[in-house]
Every structure is written in C-alpha cells, then in structure tokens.
Design a protein around this motif. Structure first.
Motif, PDB file in Angstrom:
ATOM      1  N   GLN A 358     -32.039-113.080 -15.085  1.00 27.38           N
ATOM      2  CA  GLN A 358     -32.604-113.373 -16.324  1.00 27.38           C
ATOM      3  C   GLN A 358     -33.302-112.411 -16.789  1.00 27.38           C
ATOM      4  OE1 GLN A 358     -32.413-115.659 -13.805  1.00 27.38           O
ATOM      5  NE2 GLN A 358     -30.536-116.533 -15.080  1.00 27.38           N
ATOM      6  N   PHE A 359     -34.598-111.532 -15.922  1.00 26.17           N
ATOM      7  CA  PHE A 359     -35.133-110.616 -16.046  1.00 26.17           C
ATOM      8  C   PHE A 359     -34.586-109.171 -16.937  1.00 26.17           C
ATOM      9  CE2 PHE A 359     -36.913-106.332 -15.265  1.00 26.17           C
ATOM     10  CZ  PHE A 359     -38.285-106.289 -15.928  1.00 26.17           C
ATOM     11  N   THR A 360     -33.093-109.064 -16.370  1.00 21.91           N
ATOM     12  CA  THR A 360     -32.348-107.721 -16.800  1.00 21.91           C
ATOM     13  C   THR A 360     -31.871-108.178 -18.191  1.00 21.91           C
ATOM     14  OG1 THR A 360     -31.751-107.570 -14.504  1.00 21.91           O
ATOM     15  CG2 THR A 360     -30.641-106.573 -16.368  1.00 21.91           C
ATOM     16  N   ASP A 361     -31.527-109.807 -18.443  1.00 25.42           N
ATOM     17  CA  ASP A 361     -30.993-110.408 -19.580  1.00 25.42           C
ATOM     18  C   ASP A 361     -31.927-109.941 -20.640  1.00 25.42           C
ATOM     19  OD1 ASP A 361     -28.823-111.275 -21.181  1.00 25.42           O
ATOM     20  OD2 ASP A 361     -29.916-113.402 -20.899  1.00 25.42           O
ATOM     21  N   VAL A 362     -33.212-110.445 -20.319  1.00 23.20           N
ATOM     22  CA  VAL A 362     -34.255-110.303 -21.364  1.00 23.20           C
ATOM     23  C   VAL A 362     -34.435-108.665 -21.796  1.00 23.20           C
ATOM     24  CG1 VAL A 362     -36.568-110.437 -22.025  1.00 23.20           C
ATOM     25  CG2 VAL A 362     -35.643-112.149 -20.492  1.00 23.20           C
ATOM     26  N   LEU A 363     -34.432-107.925 -20.866  1.00 20.59           N
ATOM     27  CA  LEU A 363     -34.454-106.486 -21.078  1.00 20.59           C
ATOM     28  C   LEU A 363     -33.311-105.958 -21.789  1.00 20.59           C
ATOM     29  CD1 LEU A 363     -36.508-104.640 -20.235  1.00 20.59           C
ATOM     30  CD2 LEU A 363     -35.239-103.693 -18.155  1.00 20.59           C
ATOM     31  N   LYS A 364     -32.308-106.552 -21.837  1.00 25.00           N
ATOM     32  CA  LYS A 364     -31.328-105.992 -22.818  1.00 25.00           C
ATOM     33  C   LYS A 364     -31.280-106.455 -24.097  1.00 25.00           C
ATOM     34  CE  LYS A 364     -27.426-106.478 -19.272  1.00 25.00           C
ATOM     35  NZ  LYS A 364     -26.191-107.413 -18.630  1.00 25.00           N
ATOM     36  N   HIS A 365     -32.312-107.340 -24.372  1.00 25.46           N
ATOM     37  CA  HIS A 365     -32.438-107.625 -25.940  1.00 25.46           C
ATOM     38  C   HIS A 365     -33.794-107.018 -26.321  1.00 25.46           C
ATOM     39  CE1 HIS A 365     -29.674-111.025 -24.653  1.00 25.46           C
ATOM     40  NE2 HIS A 365     -29.507-111.290 -26.008  1.00 25.46           N
ATOM     41  N   CYS A 366     -34.228-106.057 -25.536  1.00 25.06           N
ATOM     42  CA  CYS A 366     -35.369-105.240 -26.117  1.00 25.06           C
ATOM     43  C   CYS A 366     -34.905-104.111 -26.766  1.00 25.06           C
ATOM     44  CB  CYS A 366     -36.402-105.000 -24.961  1.00 25.06           C
ATOM     45  SG  CYS A 366     -37.139-106.460 -24.153  1.00 25.06           S
ATOM     46  N   THR A 367     -35.267-103.721 -27.978  1.00 20.71           N
ATOM     47  CA  THR A 367     -35.027-102.355 -28.555  1.00 20.71           C
ATOM     48  C   THR A 367     -35.369-101.211 -27.836  1.00 20.71           C
ATOM     49  OG1 THR A 367     -36.558-102.545 -30.376  1.00 20.71           O
ATOM     50  CG2 THR A 367     -34.513-103.722 -30.805  1.00 20.71           C
ATOM     51  N   LYS A 368     -34.799-100.037 -27.966  1.00 22.64           N
ATOM     52  CA  LYS A 368     -35.322 -98.787 -27.487  1.00 22.64           C
ATOM     53  C   LYS A 368     -35.377 -97.838 -28.643  1.00 22.64           C
ATOM     54  CE  LYS A 368     -33.396 -98.818 -22.748  1.00 22.64           C
ATOM     55  NZ  LYS A 368     -32.513 -98.481 -21.920  1.00 22.64           N
ATOM     56  N   PRO A 369     -36.544 -96.993 -28.655  1.00 23.72           N
ATOM     57  CA  PRO A 369     -37.553 -96.893 -27.591  1.00 23.72           C
ATOM     58  C   PRO A 369     -38.520 -98.237 -27.380  1.00 23.72           C
ATOM     59  CG  PRO A 369     -38.210 -95.326 -29.280  1.00 23.72           C
ATOM     60  CD  PRO A 369     -36.797 -95.930 -29.576  1.00 23.72           C
ATOM     61  N   TYR A 370     -38.648 -98.591 -26.245  1.00 22.58           N
ATOM     62  CA  TYR A 370     -39.269 -99.894 -26.357  1.00 22.58           C
ATOM     63  C   TYR A 370     -40.607 -99.830 -27.144  1.00 22.58           C
ATOM     64  CZ  TYR A 370     -36.479-100.789 -22.044  1.00 22.58           C
ATOM     65  OH  TYR A 370     -35.549-100.735 -21.229  1.00 22.58           O
ATOM     66  N   PRO A 371     -40.853-100.939 -27.796  1.00 23.77           N
ATOM     67  CA  PRO A 371     -42.241-100.975 -28.462  1.00 23.77           C
ATOM     68  C   PRO A 371     -43.380-101.116 -27.522  1.00 23.77           C
ATOM     69  CG  PRO A 371     -41.131-103.003 -28.557  1.00 23.77           C
ATOM     70  CD  PRO A 371     -40.199-102.167 -28.048  1.00 23.77           C
ATOM     71  N   ARG A 372     -44.636-100.801 -27.907  1.00 26.41           N
ATOM     72  CA  ARG A 372     -45.721-100.763 -27.153  1.00 26.41           C
ATOM     73  C   ARG A 372     -45.872-101.920 -26.264  1.00 26.41           C
ATOM     74  NH1 ARG A 372     -49.918 -99.371 -31.614  1.00 26.41           N
ATOM     75  NH2 ARG A 372     -51.232-100.581 -30.228  1.00 26.41           N
ATOM     76  N   ASN A 373     -45.728-103.423 -26.755  1.00 29.12           N
ATOM     77  CA  ASN A 373     -46.062-104.503 -26.141  1.00 29.12           C
ATOM     78  C   ASN A 373     -45.084-104.706 -24.925  1.00 29.12           C
ATOM     79  OD1 ASN A 373     -44.113-104.956 -27.945  1.00 29.12           O
ATOM     80  ND2 ASN A 373     -45.067-106.748 -28.709  1.00 29.12           N
ATOM     81  N   ILE A 374     -43.759-104.271 -25.191  1.00 24.80           N
ATOM     82  CA  ILE A 374     -42.834-104.085 -23.977  1.00 24.80           C
ATOM     83  C   ILE A 374     -43.116-103.291 -22.996  1.00 24.80           C
ATOM     84  CG2 ILE A 374     -40.421-103.833 -23.650  1.00 24.80           C
ATOM     85  CD1 ILE A 374     -40.840-106.447 -25.081  1.00 24.80           C
ATOM     86  N   THR A 375     -43.548-101.985 -23.404  1.00 28.44           N
ATOM     87  CA  THR A 375     -43.879-100.942 -22.429  1.00 28.44           C
ATOM     88  C   THR A 375     -45.098-101.596 -21.534  1.00 28.44           C
ATOM     89  OG1 THR A 375     -43.167 -99.248 -23.750  1.00 28.44           O
ATOM     90  CG2 THR A 375     -44.661 -98.661 -22.359  1.00 28.44           C
ATOM     91  N   GLN A 376     -46.125-102.141 -22.348  1.00 24.65           N
ATOM     92  CA  GLN A 376     -47.218-102.564 -21.740  1.00 24.65           C
ATOM     93  C   GLN A 376     -46.769-103.554 -20.475  1.00 24.65           C
ATOM     94  OE1 GLN A 376     -49.538-104.059 -24.745  1.00 24.65           O
ATOM     95  NE2 GLN A 376     -50.205-102.150 -25.487  1.00 24.65           N
TER      96      GLN A 376
END
Length: 750
Positions: A358-376
């Motif tokens: 599920q963690f990997t699945d969520v990560l796939k739905h995050c746009t790159k380059p990762y926004p700051r809150n995702i990077t945090q």
C-alpha cells in the motif's frame, strides 16, 4: 526577600556533596517504606536470595494480586462523597455481579443509582471499566412491564452510552464494542416502542446530542445507530433535515430494508413504516469531504481499533476519488492527504500482513519531482523507518524526558542512512522543515560528518531562507538559520559519539556577543540535559547563571532536568531542597515532573531512593494530581528490578485500589517477574494473562514471549495452546526470531 531561584540553584550545585543524614532524620524516611513492606530492613541485604523474598512468599503475594475482584480505591485517598459512592458501588457490585454475567441482576434502580454518579467522577469512573458488559446486559434486561421513571430512563441511557463509548476509548476487542453498541441501540428502540411521545421526544434529543458530538469529531454513524435514529424520527413524525451535518457509515447505505428487518424483526414491527426515514437520513448524509483533518481523525480511530483493513479501504476510496475526480481536488490538499497515507502505511504495524504494498501504491500516485510535503514525509519515514515503539515526537529540551532516553537507530543505520541521503540529494528545493528532519535523522543514525555538512549547507541556503521568511511573514533582516535549527543541530550532535564537543562548540559560539543566532530556554535545557547525564554539577551551575544573565526564566523542564542530574549524582537532599524552593517561588512541579522523578528514584532501587519515590507519590495523591499508570509502572518496575518483590505486588494492589489499571507495560513487567522467578505457582501466570485479555489490553510480542516462555518451563501445554489460539484470533504474526522459536517449541511440545 529570597534571592532569585536560579542563583540559589547555582549555590546548591557549588556544594561538593550534601550533608549526610543523621539517624534521627533518616528514621521517618525508613518508616515510610516500611509502611508498605515490613520485611525490608536495610539496603545492604542480599535481596534476591534472602528468605524474606522466598518463592513461597513471592507466589502468595502475586497470586493474591491476581485474584483481586477489581479496583477498589482506598478510604484515605478520596473525599467523603467519593467514599460513599464507592461503597455503594461495592455493595451493588458484590451482590449484582458476583455470579456469571449471563444471569443479569434485576434490581435495576439500584444499579442505576450506583453506576450513574461514577461516570462523572474522574477518580472513580475507571471502577466501571471491568464491568461494562455486565452493567449493559443488566440494564437491558428490564422487563417491559417494569417501566423506568423518566429520570431513571435518562440515567440508564447515559450509562449504556458511556459503556459503549468507553469500550471504544479503551480499545476493547471489536466484537465487544459491537455488542455494547447493539445493547444500547436495542434498548433505545424498545423504549421508543413502549413509551409515549413526550418520552420518545426526550430520547431523540439525547441521541441527537450524542450524534452531533460524533459529527463534530468527524466520526461516521454506524448502521445500528442510523436505524435507531430512523425509528425515533418516524415515531415523532419528523420530516425536516437534521440541523447538524453528519456522515453515515458506508456499510449503512446498503440494503436499508434488510437492516430494518434485522433490528426491528424481534419487536414485530412493520419495517415499511420506517424505510422512508432511513432513506432520507442516507440521502442527507453529507458528501464525504476529503480534508486532512477528517482523514487524520478517521485513521486515528481505525488504528486504535487495529482495523488495518479499514485503513486500506479508506486509501482505496481516496485513490478512486483522485483517479475519477482528481481535478476537483486541490493539489496541495491532495498532496497533504497522500503524505498522511505514506506516514500511516509505513508506521502502521499489523501483525498479519505487510502494508508495504500500500505504501508503494501511494508513492506511485505522487507526482515527480516530489513536492515539499511529500519529500518531508519521505525523509521522516526513511529517518524513522524502525520507529514503532518510541515516541517519535518527543523533543529534548522541550519535554520532560528520562536522562536515559536516547532516540537512536545505529544498530540498523546502514541502509537507512543511505536512503535518507539519497532522498536528500534528489531534492531540488529544500525548506527549513526538511533540514530539521534531516538533521534529526543524521543525529540518530550517528553521522557526525553528515551533520556538519548539512549545517554548513543550511547556513548558505538562501532559497531556504527566502521560503522561511515568506511563510513565517518575517522581516528580511531576520537571522538565519533560526534558533530552532540551532537547537536541532545541538540536540542531534549530542546523540553522536564525539558529537558533544561539536554541540558545545556551537553553543559557545551562539552565546558569544558576536553571534547573530540568539539562544532560548530550549537551548539551555538541551545543554543542561547533557551535563545532567554526565553528572557535571559545575557546568549545570554555570548554565543557571547564564540563564539569569540572559533573562531566560527556567521552566518546569529546566528544573526537572536539574533534579534528575542531582539524583544521578546521589544528591537527593539537594534535589529535595530545589523542589521546596520551586514551590515557594510559585513554580509548581507538575504531574509529568513527579512521574519522571519517581521513575528515576525507583531505578536507583535503594531503601532511601524508594522512600523518596513513595514520598513524591503520596504528595501527588494529597495534591489531587492525576496519578496515571505511567507513574505507578515506574515505581512497580523499580521494586521488581531491584529485588523488592513483595513491594512490587503490594504497589500493584495500591494502584488498583486507587482506580488505575495496569497497562500493557505493567502486565509485561509482571509476566517477566514470573519468568525470572522460575516455575512458581502453577496457573498464576495464566490467571494474569486472562485478566489482561478481559481488561481489553492487547498483547504485544513481548507479552506472548514472556507468557509462553513460562508456560513451556512449566510444561503447561494446554494453556500455551490457548495463548497461541489468542494470537491467531487477533491475527498476530510472530515476526521476531525469539518468539518464532518459542511458538515452534509449543507446537513441538519441547
């Protein structure tokens, strides 16, 4: 007029040693601990092997604890009103619930009279926790021809609601929570069907008041409660929409007629009379709003209930939303929620399955380059990927912590350090929060060179400064890095071997007249904690003088750290003097300070230190402070670990008489005592295990390991099998090697 407290403290610390206690002064201290154990006579005794703590006495003491009927606060520690309420409850309890819960007591008015006031008494309400099911069953067993008065009905509904809500708060097994909700729902339906319209209106008002509170907490209404609500509204002929927004659980939106049949069938009611109201409620259930606050609360509830499938279902629902209607969801809101799911799936520890997919699945739905809150979020996760039991939010210098607390991960730092550095290099735009997380991770992972590089990078990062000034709406001349970054760097360096020298050098630069970065009280507290751990009284004294010079008024954390340092160096009398002077100057010790000091004194384990721990505990009780399970557990652990076994069991009894239950850590301490003691009394650890399960406490891997180890030693395969059955029922998977070995030994009978 007294000198400033900081100056007095510096004077105390300048003393090389406190004056020895004379026999006259020591006598009342020794009497205090003898009050709880007539067998302790002097700290020089070889305690573990002495006849005072023989296995015969030890088994008797612990078994007498296990067979206690339940909490019963002592007479001397409560007001006259509380005493009267407790005694009344004890009388009803002993007569009403001494038999099996399957035979409910019929003297309902007496039960209502005994239970209702306890709900509103902070020190007594925990008396009900072990009997929520029996109380609910008894109240719901009222025959239809035995009507309540209006006031009794109001109180009975309040009690049933309390029993259900309390089972959720205490994280009872789901089946218990559902049972208590079912009893509550069926009771209201029965009363609605047999009561006049005025009573039904009053019942409806009580229910809607409760539902409005749940809606304010973003908690959905279950299908049982939605049916109850529909019945009440139908009886009253209410057609208009409720005045408050609410959400009906998704399971309640399916097969409404079948739900009505399930709940109203036993009452012989025509379900067609109520279907319109139920459908209206489902239609009015307002559209699910995907907000960070709402999702965070819902995940919190699901985690408390250990409902990991519910968390996964919530993610699937959100994934569908962003896939089908993502344009209507603002990007910042979407990223905030994605960040929350990343944190949840990585930090949730379900025994029966991994949430890595599920963690990997969520990560796939995050746009790159990762926004700051995702990077945090990713930095925090890589930084704390193994953080499952410690309080990840505890901050040195900002909270009262044990001097032994050291949040590090060096045993498995290799891959984690590589991951966090990899994410850091890939990040294009960095802000202050990222730097703070990164510094924290490098410190706990033991990378001093990385800390130095990151600090230099932060000092030179103009873009991070611009973001910080803009978001905080500060003047362009604001010093950067800010004080909180300095404090984080100092705290991180203090975690690393050879790091204290760097931390102290930074501190020295910061307090110099030419420094552009000011220090604050958190800086002082952080450095003070380091000196307290080292037992460096001279440096501690200098810090108090510096704080006074900079007009930094010491707070409760400062003085807690000071007293902890004094206790570590054995200067108990000076520590007592500091506490006295604090109170005289209006700085009152709080509950957390007392709890930490009781724990520190208990760890020392001598008659003198334990006597002082008991004094502090008694002072908390007399001051009507909340003495929670953490405070009691620290004292209990000190007794057991230092060989004062009988005192340990006696303290557990005192704790429960004060209305406080053992938590999981406390039960594990007791299990460990059985393991350490050897074979002991047959069946004792099983009774203790049963008590833990019935109290709604969820075992962890340590609980299973300790209990199974003792049962194997006793060759008690029958009870060991029951423990394995409980493990299977809870979906707990033995992941640790030691527990896997023990489980295999039970299965192989060896």
């Amino acid at each position: 007029m007294q000198a400033p407290l900081a100056r007095q403290v510096a004077k105390y610390l300048s003393l090389q040693a406190g004056p020895p206690l004379c026999s006259k002064c020591l006598r009342p201290i020794q009497q205090q601990i003898r009050h709880h154990s007539s067998r302790i006579s002097s700290p020089q005794r070889v305690r573990k092997t002495s006849s005072e703590f023989s296995s015969r006495n030890r088994d008797r003491d612990r078994d007498s604890y296990i067979t206690l009927p339940g909490p019963s606060p002592s007479r001397s520690e409560f007001s006259a009103t509380d005493e009267a309420l407790r005694e009344n409850f004890d009388v009803i309890f002993s007569s009403s619930f001494s038999s099996s819960s399957s035979t409910p007591h019929r003297d309902i008015p007496k039960i209502v009279e005994a239970v209702y006031p306890l709900i509103f008494r902070r020190d007594l309400k925990s008396l009900l926790d072990g009997h929520l099911e029996q109380i609910s069953i008894s109240l719901s067993s009222t025959p239809d021809n035995n009507r309540f008065t209006n006031e009794q009905l109001r109180q009975a509904i309040t009690i049933l609601n309390h029993c259900w809500a309390r089972s959720i708060l205490l994280n009872f097994p789901i089946e218990k929570q559902e049972l208590l909700e079912k009893i509550y729902a069926e009771f209201i339906i029965r009363q609605a069907l047999i009561s006049n319209k005025d009573v039904v209106r009053w019942i409806s008002e009580v229910l809607e008041s409760f539902l409005e509170k749940r809606s304010n907490s973003d908690l959905p209404i279950s299908r049982k409660t939605s049916v109850v609500w529909a019945v009440l509204r139908t009886k009253l002929g209410i057609l208009e929409q409720p005045k408050f927004p609410f959400i009906v659980d998704s399971s309640a939106k399916q097969d409404g007629k079948d739900q009505l049949k399930e709940f109203l069938g036993p009452f012989g009611e025509d379900v067609d009379l109520y279907i319109e109201q139920l459908q209206n409620l489902l239609e009015w259930s307002h559209r699910y709003e995907w907000s960070l606050k709402r999702i965070n609360k819902e995940i919190h509830v699901l985690r408390r209930q250990e409902d990991y499938e519910g968390i996964i279902a919530l993610w699937e629902k959100f994934k569908l939303q962003i896939s089908s209607d993502g344009k209507n969801l603002e990007t910042p809101k979407k990223n905030d929620i994605l960040s929350l799911f990343l944190l949840t799936f990585k930090r949730s520890t379900t025994p029966s399955r991994s949430l890595e997919a599920q963690f990997t699945d969520v990560l796939k739905h995050c746009t790159k380059p990762y926004p700051r809150n995702i990077t945090q979020a990713l930095l925090a996760l890589r930084d704390r990927s193994d953080d499952k039991t410690t309080n990840a939010d505890a901050k040195v210098g900002q909270e009262v912590l044990s001097l032994d607390h050291e949040d590090t991960q060096r045993s498995r730092s290799g891959n984690v350090l590589e991951n966090i550095k990899s994410i850091w290099k890939e990040t294009k735009e960095k802000d202050l929060k990222m730097y703070m997380i990164y510094l924290d991770g490098l410190g706990r992972l033991g990378d001093l060179a990385g800390l130095k590089e990151a600090w230099i990078e932060l000092v030179k990062d103009q873009r991070a400064k611009e973001i910080y000034i803009k978001e905080e709406k500060l003047d362009l001349s604001t010093p950067f890095p800010p004080t909180q970054a300095l404090n984080q760097m100092i705290s991180s360096c203090l975690l690393v071997p050879d790091g204290p020298a760097v931390a102290l050098d930074l501190f020295a630069q910061a307090v110099s007249p030419t420094s552009s970065i000011p220090i604050n009280l958190i800086t002082i507290n952080t450095i003070l904690r380091h000196h307290a751990r080292q037992g460096d009284l001279s440096s501690m004294s200098s810090l108090f003088i510096l704080a006074e010079k900079l007009n930094l008024k010491p707070d409760i954390i400062t003085y807690t750290t000071l007293v902890q340092g004094l206790l570590r160096t054995g200067k108990i009398e000076i520590a007592k003097k500091v506490l006295e002077d604090m109170s005289q100057q209006g700085i009152s010790p709080n509950e957390r300070m007392f709890s930490m000091l009781i724990s520190d004194l208990s760890k020392i384990g001598t008659v003198k230190s334990l006597s002082h721990a008991e004094e502090l505990l008694n002072l908390m009780i007399k001051s009507k402070m909340r003495v929670n399970e953490v405070t009691w557990t620290g004292l209990i652990s000190g007794y057991f670990k230092n060989g004062w076994i009988q005192n340990g069991w006696d303290t557990i009894k005192r704790m429960e008489r004060n209305g406080t239950r053992l938590n999981r850590i406390g039960y594990n301490i007791c299990f460990k005592e059985y393991t350490t003691a050897g074979e002991g009394g047959q069946g004792g650890i099983t009774r203790l295990w049963d008590k833990m399960i019935k109290s709604g406490i969820s075992p962890n891997s340590d609980s299973y390991l300790l209990v199974l180890t003792t049962l194997i030693h006793q060759k008690n395969w029958q009870d060991a099998d029951k423990v394995l059955d409980e493990m299977k029922r809870r979906g707990f998977k033995a992941e640790k090697g030691a527990l896997q070995t023990i489980v295999n030994r039970v299965k192989c009978r060896r």
